[in-house]
Write an enzyme that holds these catalytic residues in place. Sequence first.
Site, mmCIF file in Angstrom:
data_model
loop_
_atom_site.group_PDB
_atom_site.id
_atom_site.type_symbol
_atom_site.label_atom_id
_atom_site.label_comp_id
_atom_site.label_asym_id
_atom_site.label_seq_id
_atom_site.Cartn_x
_atom_site.Cartn_y
_atom_site.Cartn_z
ATOM 1 N N ARG A 23 0.766 -0.966 0.019
ATOM 2 C CA ARG A 23 -0.039 -0.176 0.060
ATOM 3 C C ARG A 23 0.752 1.239 0.134
ATOM 4 N NH1 ARG A 23 -2.653 -0.953 5.658
ATOM 5 N NH2 ARG A 23 -0.308 -1.411 5.659
ATOM 6 N N GLN A 46 3.656 22.034 20.333
ATOM 7 C CA GLN A 46 2.965 22.389 19.394
ATOM 8 C C GLN A 46 3.500 21.998 17.895
ATOM 9 O OE1 GLN A 46 2.947 26.784 19.261
ATOM 10 N NE2 GLN A 46 3.391 26.766 17.157
ATOM 11 N N ASN A 48 3.652 22.446 13.850
ATOM 12 C CA ASN A 48 3.371 23.445 12.813
ATOM 13 C C ASN A 48 3.698 22.611 11.372
ATOM 14 O OD1 ASN A 48 3.274 25.306 14.738
ATOM 15 N ND2 ASN A 48 5.475 25.895 14.707
ATOM 16 N N ARG A 59 13.862 30.055 4.351
ATOM 17 C CA ARG A 59 12.989 30.463 5.570
ATOM 18 C C ARG A 59 13.996 30.314 6.615
ATOM 19 N NH1 ARG A 59 7.223 30.065 5.533
ATOM 20 N NH2 ARG A 59 6.396 29.206 3.494
ATOM 21 N N LYS A 72 12.909 21.726 18.589
ATOM 22 C CA LYS A 72 12.113 21.381 17.421
ATOM 23 C C LYS A 72 12.708 20.185 16.675
ATOM 24 C CE LYS A 72 12.894 25.617 15.996
ATOM 25 N NZ LYS A 72 12.896 26.826 15.128
ATOM 26 N N HIS A 119 17.747 28.119 13.227
ATOM 27 C CA HIS A 119 17.345 27.109 12.135
ATOM 28 C C HIS A 119 16.728 27.637 10.806
ATOM 29 C CE1 HIS A 119 14.185 24.244 10.309
ATOM 30 N NE2 HIS A 119 15.003 23.496 10.206
ATOM 31 N N TYR A 132 6.846 20.308 11.766
ATOM 32 C CA TYR A 132 7.513 20.582 12.933
ATOM 33 C C TYR A 132 6.908 20.133 14.047
ATOM 34 C CZ TYR A 132 9.318 24.621 10.170
ATOM 35 O OH TYR A 132 10.058 25.543 9.523
ATOM 36 N N LYS A 167 10.571 39.874 6.515
ATOM 37 C CA LYS A 167 11.154 39.902 7.977
ATOM 38 C C LYS A 167 12.525 39.095 7.727
ATOM 39 C CE LYS A 167 9.004 36.992 10.323
ATOM 40 N NZ LYS A 167 9.571 35.995 9.985
ATOM 41 N N ASP A 168 12.727 38.282 6.938
ATOM 42 C CA ASP A 168 13.966 37.431 7.017
ATOM 43 C C ASP A 168 14.957 38.219 6.213
ATOM 44 O OD1 ASP A 168 12.690 34.138 6.806
ATOM 45 O OD2 ASP A 168 13.176 35.654 8.303
#
Length: 186
Positions: A23, A46, A48, A59, A72, A119, A132, A167-168
């Site tokens: 499968r 959490q 993500n 990123r 993480k 990271h 994540y 932002k980066d």
Amino acid sequence: MNFTSLGGTDAKLIDLKVHADSRGSFARVWCTKLFDDAGVPFTPIQGNTSLTKTRGAVRGMHFQRAPHADAKVVRCSHGRIHDVIVDLREGSKTLGEIFHVELGEDEGKMLFIPAGFAHGFQALTEDAIVEYLMGEAYYPELYDGARYDDPLLSIEWPEPVTEMSDKDRIWPDLEARMPWLQRSDA
Ligand SMILES: Cc1cn([C@H]2C[C@H](O)[C@@H](COP(=O)(O)OP(=O)(O)O[C@H]3O[C@H](C)C(=O)[C@H](O)[C@H]3O)O2)c(=O)[nH]c1=O
């Protein structure tokens, strides 16, 4: 799961136990006991997921500052990425060291990134999906980063950088913010 240290650090490359059959396949991507048995102190609170549509997009580099520095576990569930982590921890024996790992949908690998590392990753395919497990909640006020071309890090990305967030693009140089990060060859 098989845990391998990255460069003698507490960062770990994790090989999943992939159960393949006609499968397709099945693999466990989180297990308290296996992490405990491997001596990896991590409890996800959490989850993500991110989709990066354009090959070459970067990123990061991201990290959350103390007192909520975030460990993480990351894996690439679709496409392929070039993952980069940097040890920013004052006093660490691998302070300033940069580690590169490729993660892809068909490899059954994850990367455990301890708190205190920055990271980031570059998408090596279109539509790269990264999943994540986060050891800390998101604190926007503690959310920090470094540019992909920060002169103190001089990260070598495998492909031309095609896209990043506004932002980066504008993180201030690390040198002024983390004087302990002076590279020995500076
Ligand atoms: C990280 C995070 C972000 N957000 C919101 C904030 C923004 O409105 C939106 C996109 O965030 P950002 O542009 O920071 O997403 P990435 O650039 O993929 O950030 C991630 O990229 C690097 C590679 C990482 O390692 C981090 O886990 C994470 O910072 O999601 C949330 O609501 N919760 C969260 O936990």
